[in-house]
Write a protein that holds these residues in place. Sequence first.
Motif, PDB file in Angstrom:
ATOM      1  N   GLU A  21      29.759  36.384  28.747  1.00 42.46           N
ATOM      2  CA  GLU A  21      31.010  37.490  29.284  1.00 42.46           C
ATOM      3  C   GLU A  21      30.741  39.104  28.571  1.00 42.46           C
ATOM      4  O   GLU A  21      30.106  39.228  27.743  1.00 42.46           O
ATOM      5  N   THR A  22      30.732  39.746  30.442  1.00 35.98           N
ATOM      6  CA  THR A  22      30.430  41.530  29.519  1.00 35.98           C
ATOM      7  C   THR A  22      31.648  41.790  29.872  1.00 35.98           C
ATOM      8  O   THR A  22      32.473  41.830  30.910  1.00 35.98           O
ATOM      9  N   ALA A  23      32.063  43.286  28.657  1.00 37.96           N
ATOM     10  CA  ALA A  23      32.686  44.266  29.534  1.00 37.96           C
ATOM     11  C   ALA A  23      31.948  44.855  30.961  1.00 37.96           C
ATOM     12  O   ALA A  23      31.065  45.123  30.740  1.00 37.96           O
ATOM     13  N   ILE A  24      32.647  45.490  31.766  1.00 38.14           N
ATOM     14  CA  ILE A  24      32.127  46.201  32.974  1.00 38.14           C
ATOM     15  C   ILE A  24      32.250  46.792  32.830  1.00 38.14           C
ATOM     16  O   ILE A  24      31.200  47.544  33.402  1.00 38.14           O
ATOM     17  N   GLU A  25      32.494  47.489  32.241  1.00 37.05           N
ATOM     18  CA  GLU A  25      31.690  49.345  31.360  1.00 37.05           C
ATOM     19  C   GLU A  25      30.452  49.401  30.830  1.00 37.05           C
ATOM     20  O   GLU A  25      30.575  50.546  31.481  1.00 37.05           O
ATOM     21  N   SER A  26      30.526  48.788  30.509  1.00 37.51           N
ATOM     22  CA  SER A  26      28.787  47.619  29.960  1.00 37.51           C
ATOM     23  C   SER A  26      27.907  47.566  31.372  1.00 37.51           C
ATOM     24  O   SER A  26      26.814  47.510  30.820  1.00 37.51           O
TER      25      SER A  26
ATOM     26  N   ALA B 203      30.044  48.281  43.146  1.00 40.55           N
ATOM     27  CA  ALA B 203      30.402  46.885  43.987  1.00 40.55           C
ATOM     28  C   ALA B 203      31.230  46.063  43.372  1.00 40.55           C
ATOM     29  O   ALA B 203      32.114  45.999  44.586  1.00 40.55           O
ATOM     30  N   ILE B 204      31.199  46.047  42.500  1.00 38.79           N
ATOM     31  CA  ILE B 204      32.780  45.087  41.921  1.00 38.79           C
ATOM     32  C   ILE B 204      34.250  45.353  41.615  1.00 38.79           C
ATOM     33  O   ILE B 204      35.363  44.176  42.679  1.00 38.79           O
ATOM     34  N   GLU B 205      34.260  46.130  41.655  1.00 38.61           N
ATOM     35  CA  GLU B 205      35.205  47.227  41.718  1.00 38.61           C
ATOM     36  C   GLU B 205      36.222  46.989  43.360  1.00 38.61           C
ATOM     37  O   GLU B 205      37.096  46.664  43.423  1.00 38.61           O
ATOM     38  N   LYS B 206      35.253  47.771  44.463  1.00 38.29           N
ATOM     39  CA  LYS B 206      35.115  48.031  46.012  1.00 38.29           C
ATOM     40  C   LYS B 206      35.545  46.424  46.556  1.00 38.29           C
ATOM     41  O   LYS B 206      36.151  46.606  47.108  1.00 38.29           O
TER      42      LYS B 206
ATOM     43  N   ALA C 262      38.861  45.484  45.051  1.00 32.15           N
ATOM     44  CA  ALA C 262      39.637  46.206  46.153  1.00 32.15           C
ATOM     45  C   ALA C 262      41.494  46.021  45.585  1.00 32.15           C
ATOM     46  O   ALA C 262      42.040  45.665  46.200  1.00 32.15           O
ATOM     47  N   GLY C 263      41.729  46.086  44.726  1.00 33.81           N
ATOM     48  CA  GLY C 263      42.979  46.685  44.312  1.00 33.81           C
ATOM     49  C   GLY C 263      43.689  44.899  43.971  1.00 33.81           C
ATOM     50  O   GLY C 263      44.578  45.456  43.609  1.00 33.81           O
ATOM     51  N   GLY C 264      42.541  44.349  43.722  1.00 34.45           N
ATOM     52  CA  GLY C 264      42.959  42.749  43.028  1.00 34.45           C
ATOM     53  C   GLY C 264      42.696  43.401  41.116  1.00 34.45           C
ATOM     54  O   GLY C 264      42.453  44.108  41.281  1.00 34.45           O
ATOM     55  N   LYS C 265      42.677  42.466  40.479  1.00 31.86           N
ATOM     56  CA  LYS C 265      42.724  41.764  39.175  1.00 31.86           C
ATOM     57  C   LYS C 265      41.444  41.615  38.377  1.00 31.86           C
ATOM     58  O   LYS C 265      40.727  40.416  39.433  1.00 31.86           O
ATOM     59  N   ILE C 266      40.067  42.124  38.206  1.00 33.34           N
ATOM     60  CA  ILE C 266      38.856  42.131  37.758  1.00 33.34           C
ATOM     61  C   ILE C 266      39.804  40.709  36.790  1.00 33.34           C
ATOM     62  O   ILE C 266      39.735  41.326  35.575  1.00 33.34           O
ATOM     63  N   ALA C 267      39.333  39.744  36.475  1.00 22.09           N
ATOM     64  CA  ALA C 267      39.551  38.680  35.425  1.00 22.09           C
ATOM     65  C   ALA C 267      37.819  38.641  34.242  1.00 22.09           C
ATOM     66  O   ALA C 267      38.567  39.147  33.002  1.00 22.09           O
ATOM     67  N   MET C 268      37.317  38.876  35.134  1.00 24.49           N
ATOM     68  CA  MET C 268      36.116  38.752  34.278  1.00 24.49           C
ATOM     69  C   MET C 268      34.905  38.881  34.785  1.00 24.49           C
ATOM     70  O   MET C 268      34.143  38.893  35.892  1.00 24.49           O
TER      71      MET C 268
ATOM     72  N   GLU D 285      28.117  38.435  37.854  1.00 21.13           N
ATOM     73  CA  GLU D 285      28.811  37.719  38.523  1.00 21.13           C
ATOM     74  C   GLU D 285      30.470  37.905  38.154  1.00 21.13           C
ATOM     75  O   GLU D 285      30.812  37.598  36.817  1.00 21.13           O
ATOM     76  N   ALA D 286      31.256  38.454  38.948  1.00 21.40           N
ATOM     77  CA  ALA D 286      32.561  38.494  38.808  1.00 21.40           C
ATOM     78  C   ALA D 286      33.849  37.921  39.337  1.00 21.40           C
ATOM     79  O   ALA D 286      33.365  36.814  40.210  1.00 21.40           O
ATOM     80  N   THR D 287      34.545  38.060  38.585  1.00 19.31           N
ATOM     81  CA  THR D 287      35.807  36.431  39.057  1.00 19.31           C
ATOM     82  C   THR D 287      37.192  37.643  39.111  1.00 19.31           C
ATOM     83  O   THR D 287      37.152  38.575  38.256  1.00 19.31           O
ATOM     84  N   TYR D 288      37.646  37.810  40.361  1.00 21.23           N
ATOM     85  CA  TYR D 288      38.462  38.399  40.630  1.00 21.23           C
ATOM     86  C   TYR D 288      39.806  37.915  41.817  1.00 21.23           C
ATOM     87  O   TYR D 288      39.651  37.013  41.903  1.00 21.23           O
ATOM     88  N   THR D 289      41.137  37.564  40.702  1.00 15.02           N
ATOM     89  CA  THR D 289      42.261  37.367  42.045  1.00 15.02           C
ATOM     90  C   THR D 289      42.762  38.271  42.956  1.00 15.02           C
ATOM     91  O   THR D 289      43.111  40.143  42.159  1.00 15.02           O
TER      92      THR D 289
END
Length: 75
Positions: free
Chosen positions: A13-18, A26-29, A32-38, A51-55
């Motif tokens: 598990e990694t902080a997205i800032e790092s 790319a993950i934030e795009k 798109a307005g959802g919540k990045i969980a991990m 690997e990103a998990t988002y809602t």
Amino acid sequence: SSDVCSSDLVEDETAIESIPAAAKAAIEKRAAGGKIAMVETVTRGSATLYEATYTDKAGKKHEFTVKPDGVETKD
């Protein structure tokens, strides 16, 4: 045994800032307005993926993987 075979997969598990800026963008795009969980750093042999998990806004969970350069991969 300490033999490392190519199927060894390490997920941290990694902080997205790092993570690299291109991967973060790319993950934030994609979220798109959802919540990045991990965000996890996935190391497979010499390859590093993120690997990103988002809602999404509808509350549905998604997972996807990008390379350090921000290119999405199905790997």
